[in-house]
Scaffold this motif. Structure first.
Motif, PDB file in Angstrom:
ATOM      1  N   LEU A   1       2.092 -23.839  75.288  1.00  0.00           N
ATOM      2  CA  LEU A   1       1.178 -23.085  76.149  1.00  0.00           C
ATOM      3  C   LEU A   1      -0.247 -23.149  75.592  1.00  0.00           C
ATOM      4  O   LEU A   1      -0.479 -22.806  74.432  1.00  0.00           O
ATOM      5  N   PRO A   2      -1.220 -23.596  76.393  1.00  0.00           N
ATOM      6  CA  PRO A   2      -2.598 -23.677  75.890  1.00  0.00           C
ATOM      7  C   PRO A   2      -3.208 -22.291  75.682  1.00  0.00           C
ATOM      8  O   PRO A   2      -2.805 -21.313  76.313  1.00  0.00           O
ATOM      9  N   LYS A   3      -4.198 -22.225  74.813  1.00  0.00           N
ATOM     10  CA  LYS A   3      -4.844 -20.950  74.505  1.00  0.00           C
ATOM     11  C   LYS A   3      -5.440 -20.286  75.742  1.00  0.00           C
ATOM     12  O   LYS A   3      -5.430 -19.068  75.851  1.00  0.00           O
ATOM     13  N   CYS A   4      -5.942 -21.078  76.686  1.00  0.00           N
ATOM     14  CA  CYS A   4      -6.558 -20.484  77.872  1.00  0.00           C
ATOM     15  C   CYS A   4      -5.544 -19.710  78.718  1.00  0.00           C
ATOM     16  O   CYS A   4      -5.925 -18.878  79.525  1.00  0.00           O
ATOM     17  N   ALA A   5      -4.251 -19.963  78.523  1.00  0.00           N
ATOM     18  CA  ALA A   5      -3.207 -19.274  79.297  1.00  0.00           C
ATOM     19  C   ALA A   5      -2.388 -18.324  78.428  1.00  0.00           C
ATOM     20  O   ALA A   5      -1.311 -17.889  78.825  1.00  0.00           O
ATOM     21  N   GLU A   6      -2.894 -17.982  77.271  1.00  0.00           N
ATOM     22  CA  GLU A   6      -2.159 -17.118  76.342  1.00  0.00           C
ATOM     23  C   GLU A   6      -1.768 -15.777  76.970  1.00  0.00           C
ATOM     24  O   GLU A   6      -0.730 -15.214  76.650  1.00  0.00           O
ATOM     25  N   GLY A   7      -2.560 -15.286  77.907  1.00  0.00           N
ATOM     26  CA  GLY A   7      -2.235 -14.027  78.581  1.00  0.00           C
ATOM     27  C   GLY A   7      -0.992 -14.103  79.455  1.00  0.00           C
ATOM     28  O   GLY A   7      -0.508 -13.082  79.937  1.00  0.00           O
ATOM     29  N   CYS A   8      -0.454 -15.287  79.643  1.00  0.00           N
ATOM     30  CA  CYS A   8       0.745 -15.499  80.475  1.00  0.00           C
ATOM     31  C   CYS A   8       2.001 -15.698  79.631  1.00  0.00           C
ATOM     32  O   CYS A   8       3.057 -16.016  80.160  1.00  0.00           O
ATOM     33  N   ARG A   9       1.876 -15.521  78.345  1.00  0.00           N
ATOM     34  CA  ARG A   9       2.996 -15.819  77.439  1.00  0.00           C
ATOM     35  C   ARG A   9       4.276 -15.066  77.825  1.00  0.00           C
ATOM     36  O   ARG A   9       5.366 -15.618  77.770  1.00  0.00           O
ATOM     37  N   ARG A  10       4.169 -13.809  78.222  1.00  0.00           N
ATOM     38  CA  ARG A  10       5.361 -13.025  78.563  1.00  0.00           C
ATOM     39  C   ARG A  10       6.170 -13.714  79.662  1.00  0.00           C
ATOM     40  O   ARG A  10       7.384 -13.887  79.548  1.00  0.00           O
TER      41      ARG A  10
END
Length: 117
Positions: free
Chosen positions: A27-36
């Motif tokens: 997962l790229p850092k720009c999408a880290e908020g979607c990790r869950r």
């Protein structure tokens, strides 16, 4: 790396992209908020058409599964799911619980930021 594939039926695909599936650890850092959401379903997808890059986060058409980490306003059902409704306005609560798809947004190549499709 996995081969590119068509994830969505052409009649409903608003991106026209070819997609690849990736594990959560990519997962790229720009999408880290979607990790869950990515960890819940064990993957995410990245797509590309002639002009743009996209990221797709798995989930159902439910507010509770809409990723909080970016402008994910486009939801598309996986191939075959579109047969159960004419438009998203017509999808019943029961179908929202059953039909799987992806929340999609574009990725700005400069700075690798997420943006609305």
């Amino acid at each position: 790396m996995q081969a590119m594939f068509d994830m969505f039926d052409e009649s409903v695909d608003e991106t026209g992209a070819k997609w690849r599936r990736f594990p959560p650890e990519r997962l790229p850092k720009c999408a880290e908020g979607c990790r869950r959401e990515v960890e819940k379903y064990g993957h995410f997808i990245v797509g590309r058409n002639t002009d743009k890059w996209y990221i797709g986060i798995p989930g159902r058409f439910l507010q509770s599964e809409k990723p909080a980490g970016g402008p994910f306003y486009l939801w598309q059902p996986v191939r075959g799911g579109e047969l159960f409704f004419d438009s998203l306005e017509d999808i019943s609560e029961e179908m929202q619980q059953r039909i799987f798809g992806y929340w999609i947004c574009a990725v700005c190549p400069k700075g690798r930021r997420l943006k609305k499709c």
